[in-house]
Scaffold this motif. Structure first.
Motif, mmCIF file in Angstrom:
data_model
loop_
_atom_site.group_PDB
_atom_site.id
_atom_site.type_symbol
_atom_site.label_atom_id
_atom_site.label_comp_id
_atom_site.label_asym_id
_atom_site.label_seq_id
_atom_site.Cartn_x
_atom_site.Cartn_y
_atom_site.Cartn_z
ATOM 1 N N LEU A 230 16.071 -10.598 -10.540
ATOM 2 C CA LEU A 230 16.088 -9.140 -10.659
ATOM 3 C C LEU A 230 17.104 -8.636 -11.671
ATOM 4 C CD1 LEU A 230 15.932 -8.377 -6.822
ATOM 5 C CD2 LEU A 230 14.021 -8.582 -8.431
ATOM 6 N N GLU A 231 17.967 -9.508 -12.146
ATOM 7 C CA GLU A 231 18.994 -9.077 -13.093
ATOM 8 C C GLU A 231 18.358 -8.567 -14.379
ATOM 9 O OE1 GLU A 231 21.494 -12.464 -13.492
ATOM 10 O OE2 GLU A 231 22.465 -12.188 -11.534
ATOM 11 N N GLY A 232 18.808 -7.412 -14.825
ATOM 12 C CA GLY A 232 18.244 -6.777 -16.007
ATOM 13 C C GLY A 232 17.036 -5.926 -15.706
ATOM 14 N N LYS A 233 16.510 -6.021 -14.473
ATOM 15 C CA LYS A 233 15.326 -5.254 -14.064
ATOM 16 C C LYS A 233 15.651 -4.273 -12.936
ATOM 17 C CE LYS A 233 12.336 -9.193 -15.169
ATOM 18 N NZ LYS A 233 11.382 -10.194 -14.606
ATOM 19 N N TRP A 234 16.693 -4.587 -12.182
ATOM 20 C CA TRP A 234 17.225 -3.681 -11.160
ATOM 21 C C TRP A 234 18.582 -3.179 -11.644
ATOM 22 C CZ3 TRP A 234 16.623 -4.508 -5.262
ATOM 23 C CH2 TRP A 234 15.290 -4.741 -4.938
ATOM 24 N N PRO A 235 19.001 -1.993 -11.213
ATOM 25 C CA PRO A 235 20.335 -1.518 -11.585
ATOM 26 C C PRO A 235 21.413 -2.483 -11.104
ATOM 27 C CG PRO A 235 19.017 0.284 -10.685
ATOM 28 C CD PRO A 235 18.236 -0.966 -10.449
ATOM 29 N N ASP A 236 22.391 -2.757 -11.951
ATOM 30 C CA ASP A 236 23.490 -3.641 -11.576
ATOM 31 C C ASP A 236 24.189 -3.145 -10.315
ATOM 32 O OD1 ASP A 236 22.945 -5.204 -13.775
ATOM 33 O OD2 ASP A 236 24.493 -4.287 -15.030
ATOM 34 N N LYS A 237 24.279 -1.830 -10.182
ATOM 35 C CA LYS A 237 24.956 -1.238 -9.024
ATOM 36 C C LYS A 237 24.281 -1.645 -7.722
ATOM 37 C CE LYS A 237 25.976 3.323 -7.043
ATOM 38 N NZ LYS A 237 25.854 4.791 -7.259
ATOM 39 N N VAL A 238 22.960 -1.652 -7.716
ATOM 40 C CA VAL A 238 22.220 -1.998 -6.501
ATOM 41 C C VAL A 238 22.410 -3.470 -6.166
ATOM 42 C CG1 VAL A 238 19.908 -2.199 -5.487
ATOM 43 C CG2 VAL A 238 20.539 -0.160 -6.800
ATOM 44 N N LEU A 239 22.331 -4.327 -7.174
ATOM 45 C CA LEU A 239 22.516 -5.752 -6.929
ATOM 46 C C LEU A 239 23.925 -6.032 -6.397
ATOM 47 C CD1 LEU A 239 20.740 -7.261 -10.070
ATOM 48 C CD2 LEU A 239 19.825 -6.966 -7.763
ATOM 49 N N LEU A 240 24.914 -5.338 -6.940
ATOM 50 C CA LEU A 240 26.282 -5.515 -6.461
ATOM 51 C C LEU A 240 26.410 -5.044 -5.010
ATOM 52 C CD1 LEU A 240 29.239 -6.251 -6.981
ATOM 53 C CD2 LEU A 240 29.574 -3.914 -7.846
ATOM 54 N N MET A 241 25.797 -3.916 -4.680
ATOM 55 C CA MET A 241 25.861 -3.410 -3.309
ATOM 56 C C MET A 241 25.237 -4.403 -2.337
ATOM 57 S SD MET A 241 24.910 0.586 -4.082
ATOM 58 C CE MET A 241 24.940 1.160 -2.383
ATOM 59 N N GLN A 242 24.108 -5.004 -2.726
ATOM 60 C CA GLN A 242 23.479 -5.974 -1.839
ATOM 61 C C GLN A 242 24.330 -7.240 -1.718
ATOM 62 O OE1 GLN A 242 19.360 -6.775 -1.934
ATOM 63 N NE2 GLN A 242 18.750 -4.637 -1.921
ATOM 64 N N ARG A 243 24.881 -7.702 -2.834
ATOM 65 C CA ARG A 243 25.740 -8.885 -2.764
ATOM 66 C C ARG A 243 26.927 -8.641 -1.832
ATOM 67 N NH1 ARG A 243 24.591 -9.299 -8.607
ATOM 68 N NH2 ARG A 243 23.287 -11.171 -8.918
ATOM 69 N N ASN A 244 27.530 -7.466 -1.958
ATOM 70 C CA ASN A 244 28.688 -7.152 -1.113
ATOM 71 C C ASN A 244 28.284 -7.028 0.350
ATOM 72 O OD1 ASN A 244 30.352 -7.146 -3.341
ATOM 73 N ND2 ASN A 244 30.334 -4.927 -3.602
ATOM 74 N N TRP A 245 27.105 -6.478 0.593
ATOM 75 C CA TRP A 245 26.675 -6.301 1.988
ATOM 76 C C TRP A 245 26.384 -7.660 2.634
ATOM 77 C CZ3 TRP A 245 27.204 -2.390 5.113
ATOM 78 C CH2 TRP A 245 26.578 -2.451 6.360
ATOM 79 N N ILE A 246 25.765 -8.564 1.894
ATOM 80 C CA ILE A 246 25.502 -9.903 2.425
ATOM 81 C C ILE A 246 26.825 -10.646 2.598
ATOM 82 C CG2 ILE A 246 24.372 -12.116 1.963
ATOM 83 C CD1 ILE A 246 22.245 -10.457 0.373
ATOM 84 N N GLY A 247 27.707 -10.484 1.638
ATOM 85 C CA GLY A 247 29.096 -10.933 1.785
ATOM 86 C C GLY A 247 29.274 -12.406 2.081
ATOM 87 N N ARG A 248 28.779 -13.245 1.209
ATOM 88 C CA ARG A 248 28.945 -14.686 1.416
ATOM 89 C C ARG A 248 30.387 -15.101 1.133
ATOM 90 N NH1 ARG A 248 24.558 -18.327 -1.375
ATOM 91 N NH2 ARG A 248 25.478 -17.497 -3.301
ATOM 92 N N SER A 249 30.999 -15.800 2.093
ATOM 93 C CA SER A 249 32.367 -16.284 1.946
ATOM 94 C C SER A 249 32.388 -17.773 2.223
ATOM 95 C CB SER A 249 33.310 -15.587 2.932
ATOM 96 O OG SER A 249 33.324 -14.189 2.721
ATOM 97 N N THR A 250 33.103 -18.507 1.393
ATOM 98 C CA THR A 250 33.239 -19.956 1.558
ATOM 99 C C THR A 250 34.608 -20.265 2.162
ATOM 100 O OG1 THR A 250 31.830 -20.365 -0.350
ATOM 101 C CG2 THR A 250 33.204 -22.181 0.385
ATOM 102 N N GLY A 251 34.621 -21.131 3.173
ATOM 103 C CA GLY A 251 35.877 -21.478 3.816
ATOM 104 C C GLY A 251 35.681 -22.636 4.764
#
Length: 841
Positions: A230-251
């Motif tokens: 979806l990169e370049g086809k969806w607004p960067d802002k929306v993709l960032l919001m979804q990434r932050n909401w999913i919130g994958r953390s490694t530990g």
């Protein structure tokens, strides 16, 4: 279709009237004239299986029928219309459907307030919106209508639920849920905004209920990884919001033994390298673990914990996470054992840890986490530095050191840096069987149960012997009972529980007495797949036609507000992937491209009655006509920007349309005349406008399209008045091109022009004229755009571009907008066609 010498109100024209009135262009008569013609011709029907044109699917987010259309609808549908109409002109078979997201709280609350059935309120509003959409000349395929509250639609909601249930992706569990005290219903995490209910703005509390969930967390990695498509086809802002909401953390997941408890407690941490710095242990106050640990404590501790728990239940999740709140908690007089050094860590119940993140418990490392440090200071707990970052000791400064550094006071990790230390501690934990590397997510499973009437009934029957039994497919849909006689007032339990005849049924498996599930589904289930149902809304044998899905899907262009960046869009992406895994669709992303339009505001604020700045769409349409409003919406700026209606001039738009319309009456050459013998300068302007207009639409810069049309109108008027005149073939070519381009934005004016030019309707299917590139060699110059004296953009513009059009093009340029960075513009100096100098305030 209208005659000169007639005022817009039907009276005779006089010499004192403006040229826009004297020219005889009655916008309202034109609207009344063309609507029935288009109804009969149905130029946007897309259901012919023999249509040889390539297919394209354009979709606007469907509206909720809470009243008539408003200014936000006017903007969104004008923008979606430009895209749909453009691809029709380019020779595509475009599917552009519409429907209504018709279930939900507003209808039920309105029904309670007015004492009416929510069905009546909903369908009345649908009819009102449908009529307004027709008046607004939306290019919808009216053969593809759907309402999500129709049993013919929600039958398939239930069918999808059952397919998910069969695969373990729909399940029921007791848990702490978000609760709206006013609406008396559960909310998904995504429906809590700023700690408040997104619909009624009431502070949200927690409540323990047994609810239905969709297992969206199983798809967390794919939801993240597939964003590359979806990169370049969806607004960067929306993709960032979804990434932050999913919130994958490694530990790492680390096991802590609890004194007096057989089972260890697992804690997730992104910094296992700081384990030697843990000095206490915190569990979420509202977690089952906290209640369990308190149960085994002395009575005074239990009483203290219960009092504290009541306080926590009345605090919103947002407030619990606020960095400004003083830290509070209750000591449970229990201890955890640190697996790396054997130290006893006192266990506290606290509000700053959430029950549904990670495992609902944390190891507290106060030297290197600010919240832990504030808690340690509040309860006089030790603070041990285990990462030397070169900063001052947090014991002295009260500021945790969170950066990278060298490990100290950490036994085998001493001298290592973060990455090396994390790898080593994970190896130690795994060797000892006390932990392992892990990934955690902020994303929680999708809570779909709602304690309301107006929604899709959940197709499960609860049997005391057989448990949760799915309703057989051949008994779908499970329809809602009549609302008459039911108390719909929110009470915290579903009104369907009072419909005893509906509720009590035999078990499909053992035929013994059983009861239906009384909750209804979250309405986001409807919108997570509705784009599939548009393929054939009347299909009775399946939710969608699989052959049509292969032809049309995924959606080529989706248009809607950024407010749905997480909720609707994330759910639709999840469900599409689940359906793909089941073999029902052959794509994994539902929407190939996304356009988020801005809001329509007034005087810098959202429109509302209470602010006194509400602008009614119906009033604007009466004052200025449909085309002027549509043109104003499209020309106001880049589509993703907010439109301040106080800065917009629909009266100016109407004047421009009148000027364009007059051109069609000045053409005197015959239909079909070859343009090649016409004036070359005008032909260059025409083909430049066609080429750049197409580029503007395909790059979603619709305001630039309008600027190009305005340039062409000016060039054509000049050719008629001071050049070769209306009989020149180039003039006909230019005016026909103007009508075709205007058909994307102002359909009534365009159709009227097309008829006056001697053509049969409809201009919408005229086809985009082929651009003669040989005419453009000398038609374009490079215009330099300066902001505060520095070159920020270079524009390719027509040599005949006017000052106003060039100013608009420069201000609309993305690089110029970035350079301005939100600053007001004090002055714009235009030297067409080669220079624009913008002076910020």
């Amino acid at each position: 279709m209208t005659e000169a010498g007639v005022r817009e109100d039907g009276g005779a024209a006089d010499a004192s009237q403006s040229p826009d009135t004297r020219d005889g262009y009655d916008v309202f008569a034109v609207q009344d004239e063309w609507l029935p013609v288009w109804d009969e011709l149905a130029p946007f029907r897309s259901g012919n299986p023999d249509d040889p044109r390539p297919k394209k699917y354009i979709l606007d987010m469907f509206p909720y029928p809470s009243g008539d259309l408003h200014m936000g609808h006017a903007e969104a549908y004008a923008l979606g219309d430009v895209i749909a109409r453009y691809w029709v002109q380019q020779g595509f078979n475009v599917m552009h459907p519409i429907g209504w997201d018709a279930f939900g709280l507003p209808a039920e609350n309105a029904a309670i307030k007015r004492g009416v059935d929510p069905r009546a309120w909903t369908y009345e509003n649908i009819e009102a919106q449908k009529a307004s959409m027709r008046r607004y000349a939306c290019s919808f395929d009216w053969d593809r209508l759907l309402n999500t509250c129709d049993p013919e639609f929600y039958r398939w909601n239930q069918w999808i639920f059952l397919r998910l249930f069969e695969r373990g992706l729909a399940y029921r569990k007791p848990s702490q849920v978000n609760w709206c005290p006013k609406d008396q219903t559960v909310l998904a995490n995504e429906q809590v905004v700023g700690g408040r209910c997104e619909r009624c703005d009431t502070p949200v509390t927690k409540k323990k209920l047994t609810q239905w969930y969709f297992r969206i967390t199983d798809y967390a990695d794919r939801l993240l990884d597939d964003m590359k498509q979806l990169e370049g086809k969806w607004p960067d802002k929306v993709l960032l919001m979804q990434r932050n909401w999913i919130g994958r953390s490694t530990g790492a997941d680390v096991s802590f033994a609890i004194e007096g408890r057989d089972e260890p407690v697992t804690v997730f941490t992104t910094r296992p390298d700081t384990l030697f710095g843990a000095t206490f242990f915190v569990v979420a106050a509202d977690s089952d673990l906290a209640a369990e640990l308190a149960t085994g404590a002395p009575e005074a501790v239990q009483a203290s914990f219960n009092d504290y728990l009541e306080q926590v239940r009345n605090i919103s999740e947002l407030d619990r996470l606020s960095s400004d709140r003083p830290k509070s908690g209750a000591f449970l007089e229990r201890h955890a054992i640190n697996p790396v050094n054997g130290e006893r860590l006192p266990i506290y119940a606290a509000d700053y840890v959430l029950a549904d993140y990670g495992h609902g418990a944390i190891m507290a490392v106060p030297a290197h986490d600010q919240r832990d440090l504030e808690f340690a200071q509040a309860f006089a707990l030790p603070v041990r530095v285990v990462v030397d970052t070169g900063e001052q000791d947090p014991n002295e400064t009260g500021v945790a050191t969170t950066g990278d550094g060298v490990l100290v006071n950490s036994g085998p990790l001493d001298g290592m840096r973060k990455t090396e230390a994390i790898t080593r501690i994970n190896e130690i934990l795994e060797d000892q069987g006390q932990g392992h590397s892990a990934i955690a997510y902020r994303l929680r499973d999708w809570l779909i149960s709602r304690q309301r009437y107006w929604g899709t009934p959940i197709p499960i029957i609860h049997c005391p012997d057989c448990g949760e039994v799915p309703v057989p497919d051949d008994q779908l849909p499970v329809t809602l009972p009549d609302a008459g006689g039911l108390d719909l007032t929110p009470k915290g339990t579903s009104p369907l529980g009072g419909a005893t005849e509906w509720l009590n049924v035999p078990c499909p498996t053992c035929e013994g007495p059983a009861v239906r599930d009384a909750d209804t589904m979250d309405t986001f289930v409807d919108s997570a797949w509705y784009f599939l149902r548009f393929l054939d809304p009347s299909l009775e044998t399946a939710p969608w036609d699989p052959d049509a899905a292969k032809d049309w899907l995924p959606v080529d262009q989706y248009v809607g507000g950024v407010t749905h960046a997480i909720l609707h869009l994330l759910y639709a992406r999840f469900l599409t992937k689940a359906l793909y895994d089941m073999g029902y669709v052959d794509f994994v992303e539902p929407f190939s491209a996304l356009l988020n339009q801005g809001m329509v505001v007034m005087d810098g604020s959202a429109m509302s009655k209470s602010r006194g700045n509400l602008v009614r769409l119906s009033d604007e349409l009466v004052d200025h006509g449909v085309d002027a409003i549509r043109l104003s919406m499209v020309f106001a700026g880049p589509p993703e920007d907010d439109i301040d209606w106080s800065d917009v001039s629909p009266a100016g738009s109407r004047k421009f349309l009148s000027r364009a319309w007059r051109l069609s009456g000045d053409v005197t050459s015959d239909v079909g005349v070859a343009p090649t013998s016409g004036e070359e300068a005008l032909r260059r302007a025409t083909h430049f406008a066609l080429r750049e207009g197409a580029h503007a639409v395909e790059s979603l810069r619709f305001n630039v399209l309008v600027a190009r049309i305005m340039e062409l109108v000016n060039a054509t008027r000049k050719a008629i008045d001071t050049g070769p005149g209306g009989g020149d073939p180039a003039v006909r070519e230019a005016v026909e091109a103007t009508a075709i381009m205007l058909s994307l934005v102002t359909p009534f004016t365009a159709e009227e022009m097309w008829e006056r030019l001697g053509h049969q309707p409809t201009v919408f299917r005229a086809g985009w004229p082929k651009v003669d590139e040989s005419l453009l060699v000398e038609a374009v110059v490079t215009c330099v755009v300066q902001v505060a004296g520095k070159v920020r953009a270079r524009l390719e513009v027509s040599t005949s571009v006017g000052d106003d059009e060039l100013r608009a093009l420069a201000l609309a340029d993305a690089a110029v907008q970035r350079a301005l960075d939100g600053r007001e513009v004090r002055n714009v100096i235009v030297r067409a066609p080669k220079l624009v100098n913008i002076v910020p305030a």
